[in-house]
Design an enzyme around this catalytic site. Structure first.
Site, mmCIF file in Angstrom:
data_model
loop_
_atom_site.group_PDB
_atom_site.id
_atom_site.type_symbol
_atom_site.label_atom_id
_atom_site.label_comp_id
_atom_site.label_asym_id
_atom_site.label_seq_id
_atom_site.Cartn_x
_atom_site.Cartn_y
_atom_site.Cartn_z
ATOM 1 C CG ASP A 337 -1.685 1.281 1.437
ATOM 2 O OD1 ASP A 337 -2.920 1.278 0.845
ATOM 3 O OD2 ASP A 337 -1.282 2.060 1.984
ATOM 4 C CG LEU A 338 1.651 3.480 -3.420
ATOM 5 C CD1 LEU A 338 1.471 3.628 -5.159
ATOM 6 C CD2 LEU A 338 3.407 2.948 -3.464
ATOM 7 C CG ASP A 380 -3.214 3.421 -2.737
ATOM 8 O OD1 ASP A 380 -3.608 2.644 -2.742
ATOM 9 O OD2 ASP A 380 -3.027 4.672 -1.808
#
Length: 461
Positions: A337-338, A380
């Site tokens: 996960d960004l 994302d």
């Protein structure tokens, strides 16, 4: 050589001349000296030369048939009456007719019959006027009449037989021409393979479809140009074809290499005609379906991949995860996960955000093995299935490598940006586990990692 050819083409009159010489010795060749019958015989030997007939016909043996066969019949009839045997030697008319039927076809029988009857009539007129004959009068006239009827009817029978043969040959020729035209203009490649799978016939379409002249393919084995991955399928198709008869048609698809070395997809329909005497082979119709396969592949790719990043989509990723868990091998799942992506997306716009996601996807793909599965799970979030792990430490090492690859300055839409990355790790154990359960474990581990990172940065979780 030329003299031998002339002698061979005029051999019959020369043989007859020798026979007449013998008959003349025994007084059975009429009262005239030998040189008299020799004149029409030698004239006939010249007359039946193919070059002479071609010249008399005006270079086309279908023309001037009546004049040519009449002249020939008259020479033979003159010889028969000079020898004193008159109508009995009219059997020679059949030999003359056979030659002209061969040269000019069935159109020769009618003028041949008329010339035979007319020449016999002239001969009988000469006998009536005192020409010597071994046959007595008036019996010779009856014989001549019967012979004339016999020769005329025989000429008709022979002519009609030749005409039937000509019609049959014309029909076969028309079929062959129709087949040639159809094959010539067909977009499908047609090939025939013998019992040893060697090609015995290849249609002209090969040059258009494969860029290869058909003659260059003759004798080659079917497998020589088939893609290695498709040979097993092609052999299985051939096995089904050989197991059936000519009423059974089998279909398949495989790739064939063209003249440029490119692989083209072909849809193949094949039948077993080995027992057909006219074919004696396995007939295959090859239709180029490269464009159709490319379109199908595009549709399949779009259905299974994320359009932005080119990674497999969430649905396909879950199918891959289920398949990996169904094997006895131990696997690891990374949930990526960004951190900070929303700020980049909001400040620089969606195009910049999309560019950043595509760049991150390439970095993840580059940091994993070719056997690993990388997918975009949504927004994302990304997932990685590690298929070759010996333990948790290997998966954590890959996760650390991903963090290092992503947490650096990146150039997006003319700006330098930096985002964080949290990776959750979940490793399958000896006990069976469902794909969604393993994904949930990785998701929870990711959030735990995110909270830990925030805590270490001195910010409340």
């Amino acid at each position: 050589m030329r003299l031998l050819r002339y002698a061979r083409n005029g051999i019959e009159p020369l043989v007859v001349l020798l026979v007449i010489a013998v008959l003349h010795h025994f007084g059975l060749a009429g009262p005239a000296p030998v040189w008299v019958p020799a004149i029409p015989l030698l004239a006939g030997a010249v007359y039946q030369q193919p070059e002479v007939q071609l010249w008399l016909s005006g270079r086309d043996l279908r023309d001037r048939v009546a004049a040519r066969i009449t002249g020939h019949m008259m020479l033979t009839t003159a010889l028969a009456y000079i020898l004193g045997w008159g109508p009995l030697l009219a059997v020679a008319h059949f030999h003359i007719l056979s030659m002209h039927l061969e040269w000019s076809g069935s159109r020769a029988w009618r003028p041949g019959a008329l010339a035979s009857v007319a020449s016999l009539g002239i001969g009988q007129l000469c006998v009536a006027m005192g020409l010597y004959s071994y046959l007595p009068l008036p019996e010779i006239h009856g014989v001549a009449a019967m012979v004339a009827i016999g020769t005329a009817t025989t000429c008709r029978v022979l002519g009609r037989a030749v005409a039937r043969r000509e019609r049959a040959e014309a029909a076969v020729g028309a079929r062959d021409e129709r087949f040639r035209v159809l094959v010539q203009d067909s977009s499908d490649l047609i090939a025939i393979a013998g019992p040893d799978t060697g090609l015995t016939y290849v249609s002209p379409a090969a040059e258009r479809v494969l860029g290869i002249e058909p003659d260059r393919l003759l004798g080659q084995r079917l497998w020589q140009r088939i893609h290695p991955d498709d040979i097993a399928g092609a052999q299985e198709l051939l096995g089904r074809v050989l197991a059936g008869d000519e009423t059974n048609e089998e279909r398949g698809e495989f790739r064939i290499r063209d003249a440029g070395g490119q692989w083209r997809w072909f849809e193949v329909s094949s039948r077993n005609l080995l027992d057909n005497p006219a074919v004696q082979g396995v007939v295959g119709h090859y239709r180029d379906v490269t464009e159709r396969r490319a379109a199908q592949d595009e549709v399949a790719y779009a259905a299974t991949h994320d359009a932005l990043t080119g990674l497999v989509n969430a649905q396909t990723f879950m199918l891959e995860l289920e398949a990996a868990l169904a094997t006895p091998a131990r696997i690891a799942l990374l949930f990526v996960d960004l951190d900070g992506f929303k700020q980049v997306n909001d400040s620089l716009g969606h195009e910049a955000g999309d560019e950043l996601l595509a760049l991150v996807a390439r970095l993840i793909r580059r940091s994993t093995m070719a056997s690993d599965v990388v997918g975009r799970l949504g927004g994302d979030e990304f997932g990685v299935i590690l298929t070759r792990v010996g333990g948790t430490d290997v998966a954590e090492a890959v996760a650390a490598r991903l963090v290092a690859a992503i947490e650096r300055d990146m150039h997006v839409a003319g700006h330098t940006v930096r985002v964080g990355c949290s990776v959750g790790v979940a490793v399958s154990g000896p006990e069976p586990i469902q794909a969604r359960a393993l994904l949930r474990s990785a998701d929870l581990a990711m959030y735990a990692e995110k909270r830990a990172r925030k805590a270490s940065a001195g910010r409340p979780a």
